[in-house]
Design a protein around this motif. Structure first.
Motif, mmCIF file in Angstrom:
data_model
loop_
_atom_site.group_PDB
_atom_site.id
_atom_site.type_symbol
_atom_site.label_atom_id
_atom_site.label_comp_id
_atom_site.label_asym_id
_atom_site.label_seq_id
_atom_site.Cartn_x
_atom_site.Cartn_y
_atom_site.Cartn_z
ATOM 1 N N ILE A 1 -11.584 47.860 42.172
ATOM 2 C CA ILE A 1 -10.888 49.524 42.387
ATOM 3 C C ILE A 1 -9.764 48.899 43.494
ATOM 4 C CG2 ILE A 1 -11.574 51.436 43.492
ATOM 5 C CD1 ILE A 1 -14.428 50.921 43.441
ATOM 6 N N ASP A 2 -8.379 49.415 42.802
ATOM 7 C CA ASP A 2 -7.454 49.561 43.627
ATOM 8 C C ASP A 2 -6.786 51.033 43.840
ATOM 9 O OD1 ASP A 2 -6.809 46.681 43.890
ATOM 10 O OD2 ASP A 2 -6.667 46.992 41.645
ATOM 11 N N ALA A 3 -6.319 51.004 45.047
ATOM 12 C CA ALA A 3 -5.727 52.703 45.307
ATOM 13 C C ALA A 3 -4.306 52.695 46.044
ATOM 14 C CB ALA A 3 -6.808 53.300 46.027
ATOM 15 N N TRP A 4 -3.760 53.827 45.850
ATOM 16 C CA TRP A 4 -2.537 53.981 46.461
ATOM 17 C C TRP A 4 -2.324 55.365 46.898
ATOM 18 C CZ3 TRP A 4 -3.379 51.275 42.194
ATOM 19 C CH2 TRP A 4 -2.876 50.015 42.162
ATOM 20 N N VAL B 1 -9.282 49.533 50.138
ATOM 21 C CA VAL B 1 -10.538 50.083 49.385
ATOM 22 C C VAL B 1 -11.867 49.743 49.917
ATOM 23 C CG1 VAL B 1 -11.629 50.950 47.493
ATOM 24 C CG2 VAL B 1 -9.105 50.706 47.318
ATOM 25 N N LEU C 1 -10.528 55.005 52.012
ATOM 26 C CA LEU C 1 -9.119 54.163 51.534
ATOM 27 C C LEU C 1 -8.544 54.472 52.843
ATOM 28 C CD1 LEU C 1 -7.950 56.231 48.484
ATOM 29 C CD2 LEU C 1 -9.606 54.298 48.614
ATOM 30 N N VAL D 1 -3.627 60.642 45.651
ATOM 31 C CA VAL D 1 -4.049 59.259 45.533
ATOM 32 C C VAL D 1 -4.305 58.689 44.231
ATOM 33 C CG1 VAL D 1 -5.993 57.813 46.254
ATOM 34 C CG2 VAL D 1 -5.222 59.395 47.945
ATOM 35 N N LYS D 2 -3.645 57.636 44.064
ATOM 36 C CA LYS D 2 -3.786 56.872 42.608
ATOM 37 C C LYS D 2 -4.815 56.053 42.595
ATOM 38 C CE LYS D 2 -0.073 54.379 41.404
ATOM 39 N NZ LYS D 2 1.163 54.342 41.211
ATOM 40 N N ILE D 3 -5.675 55.886 41.940
ATOM 41 C CA ILE D 3 -6.805 55.049 41.683
ATOM 42 C C ILE D 3 -6.955 54.361 40.538
ATOM 43 C CG2 ILE D 3 -9.371 54.836 41.694
ATOM 44 C CD1 ILE D 3 -9.652 57.292 43.620
ATOM 45 N N ARG D 4 -6.985 52.956 40.512
ATOM 46 C CA ARG D 4 -7.143 52.400 39.362
ATOM 47 C C ARG D 4 -8.519 51.364 39.277
ATOM 48 N NH1 ARG D 4 -2.051 48.422 38.548
ATOM 49 N NH2 ARG D 4 -3.251 47.219 40.271
ATOM 50 N N GLN E 1 -6.695 54.157 35.227
ATOM 51 C CA GLN E 1 -6.096 54.948 36.253
ATOM 52 C C GLN E 1 -6.107 56.399 36.171
ATOM 53 O OE1 GLN E 1 -2.433 52.659 37.600
ATOM 54 N NE2 GLN E 1 -1.425 54.789 37.184
#
Length: 203
Positions: A95-98, A111, A135, A165-168, A178
């Motif tokens: 999980i990655d997030a911005w 995360v 986050l 928030v962008k979650i991938r 995403q």
């Protein structure tokens, strides 16, 4: 009226029937193949909350991220559902997030899964799995300011107004999916800054 070549007609219709059966088989195979491909989606299931956090209450997080003396940590919390739209099982492997800043840039976050959940998380066919996410990211402020609230305001104002928030997530076969999570407009706004408890602790 010319004589009909029944053998030719029989062969013609037989060939047509074979072609139709082949086309139907190919369609069904392609449809099944598509349904079996990894296909995860992300849906928000709770409000997105944001707060400036202090070292005395989040010591482990500060030690992991190590902000300098002119940086503070902002945490965002939300719950999302990972939906498996495939007929085959899948798993959340990464999980990655911005978080979106007021200047339009996307800033990476650290995360963490709440509720002691651990990766990988299995997602059965046509089912959902709930993820509780924390986050964290570093935001600068003027360390010479004596007021804690001034520092908080400087850091929090850097977030985009909508707190996007962008979650991938990465599943099996290295496929990534995403989504952008936005605070719903019909929910009460969460006040940026110190909560009542945090204010008392920081005083």
């Amino acid at each position: 009226m010319p004589d009909l070549d029944f053998d030719f007609l029989r062969s013609f219709f037989s060939l047509g029937a074979s072609a139709a059966a082949l086309a139907s088989s190919i369609y069904l195979w392609l449809s099944r193949f598509k349904k079996e491909q990894p296909n995860l989606s992300i849906e928000q299931v709770s409000p997105l909350l944001a707060e400036f956090v202090w070292p005395r209450n989040f010591a482990e997080l500060y030690q992991a991220i190590v902000p300098n003396e002119s940086e503070g940590l902002v945490c965002l919390w939300t719950n999302v559902a990972v939906i498996n739209n495939s007929t085959m099982p899948n798993a959340v492997l990464q999980i990655d997030a911005w978080v979106k800043l007021a200047n339009g840039k996307w800033q990476p976050t650290i995360v963490d899964l709440c509720e002691e959940a651990k990766l990988p998380i299995n997602v059965e066919p046509h089912s959902t799995s709930r993820l509780s996410l924390q986050l964290a990211t570093k935001l600068p402020y003027d360390s010479t300011r004596s007021s804690n609230q001034d520092r908080v305001d400087q850091a929090m104002v850097q977030l985009a107004e909508n707190r996007d928030v962008k979650i991938r997530i990465r599943g099996v076969k290295q496929k990534a999916f995403q989504a952008i999570v936005v605070q719903p407009r019909n929910l009460a706004e969460t006040k940026f800054g110190l909560s009542a408890d945090a204010s008392r602790r920081a005083a």
